[in-house]
Design a protein around this motif. Structure first.
Motif, PDB file in Angstrom:
ATOM      1  N   LEU A 196       0.827  -1.200   0.000  1.00 40.58           N
ATOM      2  CA  LEU A 196       0.000   0.000   0.000  1.00 40.58           C
ATOM      3  C   LEU A 196       0.867   1.258   0.000  1.00 40.58           C
ATOM      4  CD1 LEU A 196      -2.785   1.339   0.155  1.00 40.58           C
ATOM      5  CD2 LEU A 196      -2.673   1.079   2.646  1.00 40.58           C
ATOM      6  N   LEU A 197       1.923   1.255   0.797  1.00 38.08           N
ATOM      7  CA  LEU A 197       2.846   2.391   0.808  1.00 38.08           C
ATOM      8  C   LEU A 197       3.536   2.553  -0.541  1.00 38.08           C
ATOM      9  CD1 LEU A 197       4.417   1.922   4.353  1.00 38.08           C
ATOM     10  CD2 LEU A 197       2.938   3.806   3.616  1.00 38.08           C
ATOM     11  N   ALA A 198       3.838   1.430  -1.205  1.00 39.39           N
ATOM     12  CA  ALA A 198       4.464   1.498  -2.531  1.00 39.39           C
ATOM     13  C   ALA A 198       3.517   2.120  -3.558  1.00 39.39           C
ATOM     14  CB  ALA A 198       4.896   0.099  -2.983  1.00 39.39           C
ATOM     15  N   TRP A 199       2.229   1.744  -3.521  1.00 42.63           N
ATOM     16  CA  TRP A 199       1.239   2.351  -4.413  1.00 42.63           C
ATOM     17  C   TRP A 199       1.144   3.855  -4.159  1.00 42.63           C
ATOM     18  CZ3 TRP A 199      -1.368   0.697  -8.595  1.00 42.63           C
ATOM     19  CH2 TRP A 199      -1.410  -0.684  -8.849  1.00 42.63           C
ATOM     20  N   THR A 200       1.131   4.246  -2.900  1.00 41.67           N
ATOM     21  CA  THR A 200       1.031   5.661  -2.551  1.00 41.67           C
ATOM     22  C   THR A 200       2.280   6.417  -2.983  1.00 41.67           C
ATOM     23  OG1 THR A 200      -0.330   5.028  -0.649  1.00 41.67           O
ATOM     24  CG2 THR A 200       0.553   7.267  -0.650  1.00 41.67           C
ATOM     25  N   ALA A 201       3.440   5.826  -2.741  1.00 37.76           N
ATOM     26  CA  ALA A 201       4.695   6.468  -3.150  1.00 37.76           C
ATOM     27  C   ALA A 201       4.777   6.610  -4.668  1.00 37.76           C
ATOM     28  CB  ALA A 201       5.885   5.665  -2.622  1.00 37.76           C
ATOM     29  N   ALA A 202       4.283   5.605  -5.396  1.00 33.14           N
ATOM     30  CA  ALA A 202       4.301   5.672  -6.861  1.00 33.14           C
ATOM     31  C   ALA A 202       3.386   6.775  -7.383  1.00 33.14           C
ATOM     32  CB  ALA A 202       3.888   4.324  -7.446  1.00 33.14           C
ATOM     33  N   ALA A 203       2.333   7.087  -6.629  1.00 31.41           N
ATOM     34  CA  ALA A 203       1.398   8.136  -7.057  1.00 31.41           C
ATOM     35  C   ALA A 203       1.937   9.539  -6.800  1.00 31.41           C
ATOM     36  CB  ALA A 203       0.056   7.956  -6.346  1.00 31.41           C
ATOM     37  N   VAL A 204       2.922   9.669  -5.910  1.00 29.27           N
ATOM     38  CA  VAL A 204       3.429  11.001  -5.540  1.00 29.27           C
ATOM     39  C   VAL A 204       4.024  11.747  -6.734  1.00 29.27           C
ATOM     40  CG1 VAL A 204       5.147  12.240  -4.162  1.00 29.27           C
ATOM     41  CG2 VAL A 204       3.730  10.486  -3.101  1.00 29.27           C
ATOM     42  N   PRO A 205       5.008  11.181  -7.478  1.00 27.57           N
ATOM     43  CA  PRO A 205       5.581  11.960  -8.582  1.00 27.57           C
ATOM     44  C   PRO A 205       4.565  12.291  -9.675  1.00 27.57           C
ATOM     45  CG  PRO A 205       6.438   9.708  -8.589  1.00 27.57           C
ATOM     46  CD  PRO A 205       5.686   9.884  -7.324  1.00 27.57           C
ATOM     47  N   VAL A 206       3.616  11.390  -9.904  1.00 31.92           N
ATOM     48  CA  VAL A 206       2.584  11.659 -10.912  1.00 31.92           C
ATOM     49  C   VAL A 206       1.711  12.824 -10.459  1.00 31.92           C
ATOM     50  CG1 VAL A 206       0.714  10.645 -12.263  1.00 31.92           C
ATOM     51  CG2 VAL A 206       2.604   9.206 -11.510  1.00 31.92           C
ATOM     52  N   ALA A 207       1.350  12.853  -9.168  1.00 28.56           N
ATOM     53  CA  ALA A 207       0.524  13.937  -8.637  1.00 28.56           C
ATOM     54  C   ALA A 207       1.286  15.261  -8.627  1.00 28.56           C
ATOM     55  CB  ALA A 207       0.046  13.590  -7.230  1.00 28.56           C
ATOM     56  N   VAL A 208       2.580  15.222  -8.310  1.00 27.88           N
ATOM     57  CA  VAL A 208       3.396  16.445  -8.319  1.00 27.88           C
ATOM     58  C   VAL A 208       3.448  17.021  -9.734  1.00 27.88           C
ATOM     59  CG1 VAL A 208       5.752  17.334  -8.030  1.00 27.88           C
ATOM     60  CG2 VAL A 208       4.753  15.853  -6.288  1.00 27.88           C
ATOM     61  N   TRP A 209       3.557  16.145 -10.729  1.00 24.68           N
ATOM     62  CA  TRP A 209       3.517  16.619 -12.119  1.00 24.68           C
ATOM     63  C   TRP A 209       2.126  17.134 -12.470  1.00 24.68           C
ATOM     64  CZ3 TRP A 209       0.299  14.501 -15.857  1.00 24.68           C
ATOM     65  CH2 TRP A 209       0.432  15.067 -17.127  1.00 24.68           C
ATOM     66  N   ALA A 210       1.092  16.401 -12.078  1.00 25.10           N
ATOM     67  CA  ALA A 210      -0.280  16.730 -12.479  1.00 25.10           C
ATOM     68  C   ALA A 210      -0.769  18.037 -11.878  1.00 25.10           C
ATOM     69  CB  ALA A 210      -1.222  15.593 -12.112  1.00 25.10           C
ATOM     70  N   ILE A 211      -0.319  18.374 -10.675  1.00 20.66           N
ATOM     71  CA  ILE A 211      -0.830  19.586 -10.032  1.00 20.66           C
ATOM     72  C   ILE A 211      -0.326  20.843 -10.732  1.00 20.66           C
ATOM     73  CG2 ILE A 211       0.963  20.011  -8.288  1.00 20.66           C
ATOM     74  CD1 ILE A 211      -1.405  20.413  -6.296  1.00 20.66           C
ATOM     75  N   ARG A 212       0.704  20.695 -11.549  1.00 19.19           N
ATOM     76  CA  ARG A 212       1.237  21.831 -12.307  1.00 19.19           C
ATOM     77  C   ARG A 212       0.503  22.059 -13.629  1.00 19.19           C
ATOM     78  NH1 ARG A 212       6.134  23.422 -10.257  1.00 19.19           N
ATOM     79  NH2 ARG A 212       7.064  22.020  -8.725  1.00 19.19           N
TER      80      ARG A 212
END
Length: 200
Positions: free
Chosen positions: A178-194
């Motif tokens: 679960l932590l791996a799924w969440t960590a994998a979503a972090v860089p995508v979300a950081v890109w997406a929020i821009r």
């Protein structure tokens, strides 16, 4: 960042759809808690994800994201604030909805679910930052649960909601997934929020 968290928490309790969703998800999870602590854990995780989706997506639905990003130009700080608010609401939902499990002398299961719920809520906030449309995410959630996790994976370890259900029962390996799924979503979300808001 504290100002972001404070304003998002205030907005979450002042907008009717937010607290109705919180009550609805908590009621659904509590209802399943009377039958099975495992079912409660799964629905507490779905509720934590769902409330994060609804609260985070309201910025895009109500067009307040423009004002937030103008007042806080570092969008990654906004993302952290939204994740913190989602974690608070997800933890609250799990803690309130699990009273039946706690009264049934399953305190360890209750505690582990409440501790893991914020991770699922953060995952929901990160996914919403990428997709931005709550109906797409919530509709996709049920399709994902039915086909990917239920029929194909048979609720086995590895995928996020099955991993949440197992982690809430104390499975450390499932928590790592679960932590791996969440960590994998972090860089995508950081890109997406821009991304530009004009298309939303």
């Amino acid at each position: 960042m504290i100002a972001i968290v404070r304003s998002d928490l205030y907005r979450s309790v002042s907008i009717r759809s937010s607290w109705l969703a919180l009550i609805g998800f908590a009621f659904m999870a509590a209802l399943f808690g009377w039958f099975s602590k495992e079912a409660w854990s799964l629905f507490a995780g779905i509720g934590a994800f769902g409330i994060a989706v609804i609260v985070t997506s309201q910025h895009y639905q109500h067009r307040t994201a423009v004002l937030v990003f103008l007042s806080h130009p570092h969008r990654w700080k906004v993302l952290i604030g939204q994740c913190a608010v989602a974690a608070v609401l997800g933890t609250t939902l799990a803690a309130v909805s699990g009273v039946a499990v706690l009264l049934d002398e399953s305190a360890a299961h209750y505690a582990s679910t409440v501790l893991v719920a914020p991770v699922m809520a953060v995952f929901g906030a990160l996914c919403t930052t990428v997709v931005r449309h709550p109906m797409w995410l919530l509709g996709g959630l049920f399709a994902w649960l039915l086909f990917a996790e239920g029929l194909i994976n048979r609720m086995d370890i590895g995928l996020p909601f099955a991993s949440f259900a197992m982690a809430s029962a104390g499975n450390t390996r499932a928590l790592l997934f679960l932590l791996a799924w969440t960590a994998a979503a972090v860089p995508v979300a950081v890109w997406a929020i821009r991304r530009d808001l004009a298309g939303d």
